[in-house]
Design a protein around this motif. Structure first.
Motif, PDB file in Angstrom:
ATOM      1  N   TYR A   1      -8.315   1.314  -0.777  1.00 51.47           N
ATOM      2  CA  TYR A   1      -7.492   0.840   0.342  1.00 51.47           C
ATOM      3  C   TYR A   1      -6.064   1.348   0.218  1.00 51.47           C
ATOM      4  O   TYR A   1      -5.442   1.785   1.196  1.00 51.47           O
ATOM      5  CB  TYR A   1      -7.510  -0.688   0.385  1.00 51.47           C
ATOM      6  CG  TYR A   1      -6.565  -1.279   1.399  1.00 51.47           C
ATOM      7  CD1 TYR A   1      -6.898  -1.330   2.743  1.00 51.47           C
ATOM      8  CD2 TYR A   1      -5.329  -1.788   1.003  1.00 51.47           C
ATOM      9  CE1 TYR A   1      -6.027  -1.871   3.677  1.00 51.47           C
ATOM     10  CE2 TYR A   1      -4.449  -2.334   1.918  1.00 51.47           C
ATOM     11  CZ  TYR A   1      -4.803  -2.373   3.261  1.00 51.47           C
ATOM     12  OH  TYR A   1      -3.944  -2.904   4.188  1.00 51.47           O
ATOM     13  N   ASN A   2      -5.552   1.334  -1.012  1.00 51.53           N
ATOM     14  CA  ASN A   2      -4.161   1.734  -1.241  1.00 51.53           C
ATOM     15  C   ASN A   2      -3.921   3.227  -1.020  1.00 51.53           C
ATOM     16  O   ASN A   2      -2.761   3.651  -0.919  1.00 51.53           O
ATOM     17  CB  ASN A   2      -3.723   1.343  -2.650  1.00 51.53           C
ATOM     18  CG  ASN A   2      -3.500  -0.157  -2.795  1.00 51.53           C
ATOM     19  OD1 ASN A   2      -3.290  -0.863  -1.805  1.00 51.53           O
ATOM     20  ND2 ASN A   2      -3.543  -0.645  -4.020  1.00 51.53           N
ATOM     21  N   THR A   3      -4.978   4.020  -0.921  1.00 49.24           N
ATOM     22  CA  THR A   3      -4.784   5.443  -0.636  1.00 49.24           C
ATOM     23  C   THR A   3      -4.234   5.655   0.773  1.00 49.24           C
ATOM     24  O   THR A   3      -3.598   6.668   1.054  1.00 49.24           O
ATOM     25  CB  THR A   3      -6.103   6.235  -0.748  1.00 49.24           C
ATOM     26  OG1 THR A   3      -7.014   5.822   0.288  1.00 49.24           O
ATOM     27  CG2 THR A   3      -6.732   6.069  -2.116  1.00 49.24           C
TER      28      THR A   3
ATOM     29  N   ARG B   1      -9.633  -2.094  -3.888  1.00 46.28           N
ATOM     30  CA  ARG B   1      -8.181  -2.151  -3.719  1.00 46.28           C
ATOM     31  C   ARG B   1      -7.551  -0.764  -3.876  1.00 46.28           C
ATOM     32  O   ARG B   1      -6.680  -0.374  -3.100  1.00 46.28           O
ATOM     33  CB  ARG B   1      -7.568  -3.113  -4.736  1.00 46.28           C
ATOM     34  CG  ARG B   1      -6.093  -3.425  -4.495  1.00 46.28           C
ATOM     35  CD  ARG B   1      -5.556  -4.402  -5.527  1.00 46.28           C
ATOM     36  NE  ARG B   1      -6.410  -5.557  -5.670  1.00 46.28           N
ATOM     37  CZ  ARG B   1      -6.976  -5.935  -6.811  1.00 46.28           C
ATOM     38  NH1 ARG B   1      -6.789  -5.215  -7.918  1.00 46.28           N
ATOM     39  NH2 ARG B   1      -7.741  -6.999  -6.866  1.00 46.28           N
ATOM     40  N   ALA B   2      -8.027  -0.015  -4.862  1.00 44.44           N
ATOM     41  CA  ALA B   2      -7.476   1.321  -5.092  1.00 44.44           C
ATOM     42  C   ALA B   2      -7.758   2.248  -3.913  1.00 44.44           C
ATOM     43  O   ALA B   2      -6.888   3.036  -3.504  1.00 44.44           O
ATOM     44  CB  ALA B   2      -8.054   1.917  -6.374  1.00 44.44           C
TER      45      ALA B   2
END
Length: 355
Positions: free
Chosen positions: A298-300, A295-296
């Motif tokens: 992807y959030n970039t 998730r982290a």
């Protein structure tokens, strides 16, 4: 964002008697188990001539002959594509493992001068791509070398930058000659901003055209938190002006080995499984960690794919499928399969499906 991992050992492990099963205990091809869990990126490593002896620090090593070569890769690629997986080919340009500490050129190229080495680099990539294309499995991504921070095929980036970047350029030209749509990946490790800045400056100086910046980002090698690693991936994308591929990551579900008298790499080297974060080396810890990691990243907004290492490399008694001939598997603790026979999928495999 694609999420998957390395499947190189699939056919070799099966040939030596390894078996995988789903959580219900039903024996299946490991790719079928992975595919239904959302695993959709298959990384496949290729060595030039596995089985050749390579001396490292005074000791002779060799990979299992007949596996991890082009022919093996084609079969694994066909099986992965049949499950609608995106293909990520990784050329080591060696007969042996490569990383920042060892970048040995193939034995057959030992005496080549720069011009001969550049031609061989081109020819090998062209042959690999041609064989994959002919088999109907042209890859979406291909990396030229593995963790090539400082050198490739014994050619140093600092001592001979023209030679170093020239080899990479030849490989990339060969890929594009066969498949212009295939994305070329540069795979570095060590999330050190100084190393990356220096590498990028050299690429700019020598006009190297590549498509994706690749990074190895393990918690236990970097001693960084998930947020710190995501920050580094963001920075690398911004500095390179390229999308980012996390080429390797792993997290243990146990610190125990399957067979007596063995020891995992994490324990042997005294590494902290989660770096500065304590998610626990358990099945639940692996699930939670990998979900938050995915998730982290992807959030970039920069990371286009994550290739886990190694999701399927189960350990067989007798060292049949170890990291080198005669040795055992040192990362069985970071797979997504337990120690039963057949090896059953862990609940943490759900991380690929819901993150």
């Amino acid at each position: 964002m694609k999420v998957g991992g390395d499947i190189t050992y699939r056919r070799m492990t099966m040939a030596f008697g390894g078996r995988w099963a789903n959580q219900a205990g039903q024996e299946m091809d490991v790719l079928d188990i992975l595919a239904v869990k959302g695993f959709n990126l298959a990384r496949i490593r290729i060595y030039n001539q596995p089985g050749n002896v390579v001396n490292y620090n005074g000791t002779d090593y060799r990979l299992q002959p007949g596996w991890q070569d082009l022919a093996d890769a084609v079969e694994n690629a066909k099986a992965a594509r049949a499950r609608d997986m995106t293909l990520f080919i990784s050329l080591h340009y060696s007969d042996f493992w490569t990383n920042p500490a060892i970048q040995r050129r193939p034995n057959a190229w030992a005496d080549y001068d720069q011009a001969q080495l550049e031609q061989a680099t081109y020819d090998f990539a062209h042959n690999v791509m041609g064989a994959l294309k002919d088999a109907g499995v042209t890859p979406e991504y291909i990396s030229l070398g593995n963790e090539i921070n400082n050198e490739i095929m014994d050619v140093g980036r600092s001592s001979d930058p023209s030679g170093y970047y020239g080899l990479l350029e030849q490989g990339m030209q060969a890929v594009r000659a066969v498949s212009p749509s295939t994305q070329t990946v540069i795979h570095l490790t060590d999330p050190d901003r100084g190393v990356y800045t220096s590498w990028l400056d050299g690429a700019s100086t020598y006009g190297l055209e590549y498509d994706v910046m690749g990074i190895s980002l393990y918690p236990f090698w970097t001693d960084m938190s998930i947020s710190q690693m995501a920050d580094f991936a963001t920075w690398a994308g911004e500095q390179s002006h390229k999308p980012v591929m996390v080429c390797e990551v792993g997290y243990p579900w146990t610190l125990q080995t399957q067979h007596a008298g063995e020891i995992t790499m994490i324990v042997a080297k005294g590494l902290k499984p989660g770096g500065p974060e304590n998610y626990g080396a358990t099945e639940a810890g692996q699930l939670r960690y990998m979900r938050e990691y995915f998730r982290a990243m992807y959030n970039t907004g920069k990371v286009v794919g994550i290739a886990y290492w190694d999701p399927i490399w189960i350990d067989l008694d007798g060292h049949a499928n170890g990291w080198v001939v005669g040795d055992d598997v040192e990362v069985e603790d970071t797979t997504f399969f337990d120690y039963q026979d057949p090896h059953r999928a862990l609940s943490s495999l759900d991380a690929f499906n819901i993150w």
